[in-house]
Write an enzyme that holds these catalytic residues in place. Structure first.
Site, PDB file in Angstrom:
ATOM      1  N   GLU A   1      -9.520  -2.597  -3.170  1.00 32.80           N
ATOM      2  CA  GLU A   1      -8.237  -2.914  -3.812  1.00 32.80           C
ATOM      3  C   GLU A   1      -7.213  -3.291  -2.735  1.00 32.80           C
ATOM      4  O   GLU A   1      -7.305  -2.855  -1.590  1.00 32.80           O
ATOM      5  CB  GLU A   1      -7.797  -1.677  -4.631  1.00 32.80           C
ATOM      6  CG  GLU A   1      -6.536  -1.784  -5.420  1.00 32.80           C
ATOM      7  CD  GLU A   1      -6.464  -2.924  -6.436  1.00 32.80           C
ATOM      8  OE1 GLU A   1      -6.569  -4.091  -6.034  1.00 32.80           O
ATOM      9  OE2 GLU A   1      -6.236  -2.629  -7.630  1.00 32.80           O
ATOM     10  N   ASP A   2      -6.270  -4.115  -3.123  1.00 30.19           N
ATOM     11  CA  ASP A   2      -5.212  -4.498  -2.174  1.00 30.19           C
ATOM     12  C   ASP A   2      -4.191  -3.373  -2.024  1.00 30.19           C
ATOM     13  O   ASP A   2      -3.818  -3.001  -0.923  1.00 30.19           O
ATOM     14  CB  ASP A   2      -4.526  -5.807  -2.609  1.00 30.19           C
ATOM     15  CG  ASP A   2      -4.040  -5.770  -4.059  1.00 30.19           C
ATOM     16  OD1 ASP A   2      -4.350  -4.817  -4.794  1.00 30.19           O
ATOM     17  OD2 ASP A   2      -3.343  -6.726  -4.463  1.00 30.19           O
TER      18      ASP A   2
ATOM     19  N   ASP B   1      -0.477   1.581  -6.316  1.00 24.58           N
ATOM     20  CA  ASP B   1       0.954   1.837  -6.507  1.00 24.58           C
ATOM     21  C   ASP B   1       1.087   3.062  -7.421  1.00 24.58           C
ATOM     22  O   ASP B   1       1.066   4.193  -6.954  1.00 24.58           O
ATOM     23  CB  ASP B   1       1.561   0.567  -7.104  1.00 24.58           C
ATOM     24  CG  ASP B   1       3.062   0.634  -7.285  1.00 24.58           C
ATOM     25  OD1 ASP B   1       3.688   1.529  -6.726  1.00 24.58           O
ATOM     26  OD2 ASP B   1       3.612  -0.235  -7.993  1.00 24.58           O
TER      27      ASP B   1
ATOM     28  N   ARG C   1       0.619 -15.285  -2.019  1.00 25.73           N
ATOM     29  CA  ARG C   1      -0.649 -14.611  -1.728  1.00 25.73           C
ATOM     30  C   ARG C   1      -1.289 -15.147  -0.458  1.00 25.73           C
ATOM     31  O   ARG C   1      -2.078 -14.465   0.184  1.00 25.73           O
ATOM     32  CB  ARG C   1      -1.654 -14.824  -2.868  1.00 25.73           C
ATOM     33  CG  ARG C   1      -1.300 -14.161  -4.184  1.00 25.73           C
ATOM     34  CD  ARG C   1      -2.500 -14.252  -5.124  1.00 25.73           C
ATOM     35  NE  ARG C   1      -2.168 -13.978  -6.504  1.00 25.73           N
ATOM     36  CZ  ARG C   1      -2.095 -12.763  -7.049  1.00 25.73           C
ATOM     37  NH1 ARG C   1      -2.301 -11.702  -6.301  1.00 25.73           N
ATOM     38  NH2 ARG C   1      -1.814 -12.601  -8.316  1.00 25.73           N
TER      39      ARG C   1
END
Ligand code: IMP
Ligand code: MG
Length: 187
Positions: free
Chosen positions: A111-112, A115, A177
């Protein structure tokens, strides 16, 4: 349209909001090499499937894979995003299922950013329901102060403050991005 600078030094102005350099290309790549080494040590004999969560993780997954020198497979989930907002809609929608059969396989979710943890919780439940042999999570970024859901993150690139970031796969209204480094909203 305004030009996009890849020099990593200039602030990026988006309307009235200013984003300043936060993590450089070098910092990101160095940390990815460290994470890759740990992953290789753990998965050397396990033929893991790395599962990238689209869209945000495409750049991280790509650079991480180039540092992985063991045999592995790659697949993707696509989840709905924030839309064009900076705040999560609080809902997750699955837009693309896996192609691989993951039962009895060793899964590494890539995953980037984690949050609130809502997306990760959704993915963890989804993958668990397919009975993998094991499941671990690597995220480039974690905002510990924003976590609202109980998720188990095994490998973390950087813990960052609860501020909106963009670049290196992370978007703002689908743009930015393609930046090689990461910028943070300055307040
Ligand atoms: P969560 O479900 O609240 O943990 O949010 C996860 C997803 O929201 C991430 O995979 C990102 O795509 C997106 N996201 C969260 N924080 C940011 C940010 O600061 N910048 C850009 N995208 C973000
Ligand atoms: Mg994401």
């Amino acid at each position: 349209m305004d030009e996009l600078t890849q020099n990593g030094k200039d602030a990026i102005q988006i309307g009235s909001e200013k984003f300043v350099p936060f993590l450089t290309q070098d910092q990101i790549q160095k940390r990815i090499q460290e994470l890759a080494k740990e992953l290789c040590d753990e998965y050397r004999t396990k033929l893991p499937i790395f599962i990238g969560i689209l869209n945000g993780s495409f750049m991280f997954l790509s650079d991480l894979m180039k540092e992985i020198d063991i045999h592995c497979e790659i697949d993707f989930f696509k989840l709905s995003s924030y839309g064009d907002e900076k705040i999560s809609s609080g809902k997750v929608k699955l837009l693309k299922e896996l192609n691989a059969d993951i039962s009895d396989r060793h899964i590494v979710i890539v995953e980037d950013i984690v949050d609130s943890g809502l997306s990760m919780k959704y993915i963890e439940e989804l993958i668990s329901s397919h009975n993998p042999a094991s499941m671990k999570v690597v995220t480039l970024l974690l905002k510990p102060a924003s976590l609202k859901y109980k998720v188990k993150i095994d490998y973390i690139g950087f813990e960052i403050p609860d501020k909106f970031v963009l670049g290196y796969g992370l978007d703002y209204a689908q743009k930015y991005r393609n930046l090689r480094s990461i910028y943070v909203l300055s307040e």
